[in-house]
Write a protein that holds these residues in place. Sequence first.
Motif, short mmCIF file in Angstrom:
data_model
loop_
_atom_site.label_atom_id
_atom_site.label_comp_id
_atom_site.label_asym_id
_atom_site.label_seq_id
_atom_site.Cartn_x
_atom_site.Cartn_y
_atom_site.Cartn_z
N GLU A 1 -22.38 53.75 -62.42
CA GLU A 1 -21.13 53.08 -62.76
C GLU A 1 -21.14 51.65 -62.24
N SER A 2 -20.78 50.74 -63.10
CA SER A 2 -20.80 49.33 -62.71
C SER A 2 -19.71 49.05 -61.68
N VAL A 3 -20.04 48.20 -60.73
CA VAL A 3 -19.11 47.82 -59.66
C VAL A 3 -18.81 46.33 -59.81
N LEU A 4 -17.55 46.00 -59.70
CA LEU A 4 -17.13 44.60 -59.84
C LEU A 4 -17.72 43.77 -58.71
N CYS A 5 -18.36 42.69 -59.06
CA CYS A 5 -18.96 41.81 -58.06
C CYS A 5 -17.86 41.20 -57.19
N GLY A 6 -17.96 41.42 -55.89
CA GLY A 6 -16.96 40.91 -54.96
C GLY A 6 -15.90 41.91 -54.57
N SER A 7 -15.93 43.11 -55.19
CA SER A 7 -14.90 44.11 -54.88
C SER A 7 -14.96 44.58 -53.43
N LEU A 8 -16.05 44.27 -52.76
CA LEU A 8 -16.17 44.60 -51.34
C LEU A 8 -15.04 43.98 -50.52
N ALA A 9 -14.51 42.86 -51.00
CA ALA A 9 -13.44 42.18 -50.26
C ALA A 9 -12.15 42.99 -50.24
#
Length: 331
Positions: free
Chosen positions: A224-232
Amino acid sequence: MEPGGRRQQQQRRLQGPRQEAAEYYRGHRVPQRMEEALNALFPQRPADLYGELANYFSKFSKAPVICKLVGRKVLDGVGQPTLEVEIYCTVKNYEKRICSTVMSSHSQIPENALPETTEADEKEINDSVNTAVEWVNESLNMMLRDLKPTDQSKVDKMLGEYFTKKVEEKKEIQKQEEGEAEATLALTSCTPSATALPGEKKAAKPGKKVAVAERMIPPAEPVESVLCGSLAIGGTSLAIAKAGATISRIPLYLHIALLKRNQNSPKEISLPLPMVTLLNCEKFSPAKLKLVKEVMIIPAVHLSLKQGIERVLDIQKEMMRLLEPPGKAVQ
């Protein structure tokens, strides 16, 4: 001018600021609370009078509010880049660092990965962490300023709305890229390549074994693709929860439990059930073990944490005894 006239003029000049100061302090009930504090502390006669006065008046100070979020790129326990979020609050008119937290990246690089795959994964992790640091230091820093760190529900709602907005922006960008790609393919003339017609197959000789089609193992589900920057988003939410617990002077687990129970202190808190890995088979495992990815066990609900761990250890020892070749003792 006579001395009496100068004195009257000076009194008139000071009368305005004095009156303003008196109204200001009366508006904040300072004389009344000062009298209450002195009356309450006099019978006690504390050794540190000013310390007790500070403790008394600290009850009337404003609640701490978030004044700054700081995101930075750090290394986690395995040497991979990840995000650290620091929370600064305004406490009694002064900026104070409350806490920090480190959020591990969602992507982990396998030990036996190919160099090309490792390079691509490292680039993805670095891009995600760099974007998360940018979000924390810019957008989230401005958005969450002057909010109370104890108001977790409001903070999480704002973070969720921000995340949804970023997801919609990514979808719009993908649609534009797909449209441009389709337009490029439409303009490009494709000449069909000549393919040789397959010849007739030779008849199988009598008595010769015919190869049976192997049953293919279904491929793994796409990642599943993860939004780049969602770690924030997760890192900021966890950091603010930790800041709220620090300000409330309670453990983090109790602070989270109070959020779930609408600020009613729970009578008892149960630990979550542990999930323990018994077997973790790589692709180089012998025999049919290579078909097994992982075997996990969850203890029974009625067991305590200690009893559950002991039961899992017993099962693990028995499984290792069965898997070990004959003649080799299990330690």
